[in-house]
Design a protein around this motif. Sequence first.
Motif, PDB file in Angstrom:
ATOM      1  N   GLU A   1      -4.875   5.088  34.062  1.00  0.00           N
ATOM      2  CA  GLU A   1      -5.640   5.612  34.976  1.00  0.00           C
ATOM      3  C   GLU A   1      -6.617   4.731  35.457  1.00  0.00           C
ATOM      4  N   LEU A   2      -7.386   3.681  34.678  1.00  0.00           N
ATOM      5  CA  LEU A   2      -8.140   2.776  34.938  1.00  0.00           C
ATOM      6  C   LEU A   2      -7.747   1.701  35.913  1.00  0.00           C
ATOM      7  N   ILE A   3      -6.465   1.370  35.782  1.00  0.00           N
ATOM      8  CA  ILE A   3      -5.767   0.276  36.555  1.00  0.00           C
ATOM      9  C   ILE A   3      -5.694   1.099  38.042  1.00  0.00           C
ATOM     10  N   LEU A   4      -5.085   2.337  38.092  1.00  0.00           N
ATOM     11  CA  LEU A   4      -4.741   2.887  39.083  1.00  0.00           C
ATOM     12  C   LEU A   4      -6.044   3.178  40.147  1.00  0.00           C
ATOM     13  N   THR A   5      -6.868   3.575  39.349  1.00  0.00           N
ATOM     14  CA  THR A   5      -8.520   3.614  40.005  1.00  0.00           C
ATOM     15  C   THR A   5      -9.052   2.499  40.723  1.00  0.00           C
ATOM     16  N   CYS A   6      -8.636   1.371  40.023  1.00  0.00           N
ATOM     17  CA  CYS A   6      -9.110   0.306  40.492  1.00  0.00           C
ATOM     18  C   CYS A   6      -8.274  -0.228  41.890  1.00  0.00           C
ATOM     19  N   MET A   7      -7.038   0.056  41.742  1.00  0.00           N
ATOM     20  CA  MET A   7      -6.267  -0.243  42.865  1.00  0.00           C
ATOM     21  C   MET A   7      -6.385   0.679  44.017  1.00  0.00           C
ATOM     22  N   TYR A   8      -6.788   1.967  43.831  1.00  0.00           N
ATOM     23  CA  TYR A   8      -6.925   2.859  44.963  1.00  0.00           C
ATOM     24  C   TYR A   8      -8.333   2.730  45.652  1.00  0.00           C
ATOM     25  N   SER A   9      -9.487   2.278  44.662  1.00  0.00           N
ATOM     26  CA  SER A   9     -10.704   2.067  44.969  1.00  0.00           C
ATOM     27  C   SER A   9     -10.975   0.800  45.879  1.00  0.00           C
ATOM     28  N   GLY A  10      -9.894  -0.206  45.712  1.00  0.00           N
ATOM     29  CA  GLY A  10     -10.082  -1.391  46.244  1.00  0.00           C
ATOM     30  C   GLY A  10     -10.967  -2.528  45.298  1.00  0.00           C
TER      31      GLY A  10
ATOM     32  N   GLU B   1      -6.816 -10.777  50.764  1.00  0.00           N
ATOM     33  CA  GLU B   1      -5.980 -11.532  49.812  1.00  0.00           C
ATOM     34  C   GLU B   1      -6.137 -11.407  48.460  1.00  0.00           C
ATOM     35  N   MET B   2      -7.593 -11.354  48.148  1.00  0.00           N
ATOM     36  CA  MET B   2      -7.784 -11.082  46.608  1.00  0.00           C
ATOM     37  C   MET B   2      -7.331  -9.756  46.058  1.00  0.00           C
ATOM     38  N   LEU B   3      -7.243  -8.503  46.959  1.00  0.00           N
ATOM     39  CA  LEU B   3      -6.819  -7.469  46.672  1.00  0.00           C
ATOM     40  C   LEU B   3      -5.280  -7.458  46.309  1.00  0.00           C
ATOM     41  N   TYR B   4      -4.496  -8.109  47.461  1.00  0.00           N
ATOM     42  CA  TYR B   4      -3.342  -8.305  47.302  1.00  0.00           C
ATOM     43  C   TYR B   4      -2.832  -9.062  45.847  1.00  0.00           C
ATOM     44  N   MET B   5      -3.624 -10.183  45.563  1.00  0.00           N
ATOM     45  CA  MET B   5      -3.376 -10.886  44.197  1.00  0.00           C
ATOM     46  C   MET B   5      -3.705 -10.005  43.023  1.00  0.00           C
ATOM     47  N   ASP B   6      -4.609  -9.406  43.060  1.00  0.00           N
ATOM     48  CA  ASP B   6      -5.168  -8.225  42.047  1.00  0.00           C
ATOM     49  C   ASP B   6      -3.881  -7.202  41.790  1.00  0.00           C
ATOM     50  N   ASN B   7      -3.685  -6.589  43.037  1.00  0.00           N
ATOM     51  CA  ASN B   7      -2.462  -5.681  42.873  1.00  0.00           C
ATOM     52  C   ASN B   7      -1.206  -6.035  42.366  1.00  0.00           C
ATOM     53  N   MET B   8      -1.010  -7.247  42.785  1.00  0.00           N
ATOM     54  CA  MET B   8       0.379  -8.003  41.981  1.00  0.00           C
ATOM     55  C   MET B   8       0.416  -8.034  40.540  1.00  0.00           C
ATOM     56  N   GLU B   9      -0.817  -8.599  40.220  1.00  0.00           N
ATOM     57  CA  GLU B   9      -1.069  -8.866  38.738  1.00  0.00           C
ATOM     58  C   GLU B   9      -1.019  -7.357  38.183  1.00  0.00           C
ATOM     59  N   ARG B  10      -1.602  -6.390  38.727  1.00  0.00           N
ATOM     60  CA  ARG B  10      -1.344  -5.101  38.023  1.00  0.00           C
ATOM     61  C   ARG B  10      -0.055  -4.356  38.195  1.00  0.00           C
TER      62      ARG B  10
END
Length: 226
Positions: free
Chosen positions: A15-24, A40-49
């Motif tokens: 839930e924490l990971i998904l919250t981070c993704m959807y909140s940006g 670009e940072m969001l893309y990198m972070d979301n790929m890691e997740r």
Amino acid sequence: LHMLHSQPHFLMSMELILTCMYSGDTNPGHHGKAVRDKGEMLYMDNMERIQIFLSSLRLKGIHESHVISSTLPVVLLDFFSPDQILSILMNEFVKTVPPFGQPRLLANVIFHVLQKLQPLEPSVIGWILACLGNFCQLRPVSFSIWTLTCIFVSCSSNPLLTGVYHEIVHKMEDAPPELLVTSALEFANKHVRESDPRGLFASAFASARHRSPAFEQIALWSSPHQ
């Protein structure tokens, strides 16, 4: 994020990971690195997740794996382009070989994603064609037949084929070769003639024709001399 690998904290961590993704939210560890912008940072972070989810799909128990596999299609479609999604999933599928990982659950993710992406874009077909050679060489050959059948059925918009998917996905050891031939030729008739100028489809099955009569039949049909 490491808590995703700890069973008592599994749902809370997910839930924490998904919250981070959807909140940006971005990963503080990337701050100060040479990135062009927040996108670009969001893309990198979301790929890691997503890689954390895929890793957990291989390692977690059956309940947690089902939760991840039912969530992944929606998350992938929300955050990545079709060709990015296929890059992620095809690379993961080709290395998820029994007895390691959860190939059936990953096949389900691929099925739901490809059905949502109908009609399939040329970039999606391109990724599938590029990976066919690897799937044709998987061992044992029964697993190769199963993975290819799952992929071709997932690409289909024909309800007669997609309707048997949930039966085929449970036949990892004995998927019927005739269904591979039917689904492969349907895929070829619909996509290959216009989207495969390099002949990747024909080449993949020609190089593996010695492994199975089904591969031989597909290779004969797709030969440029036919």
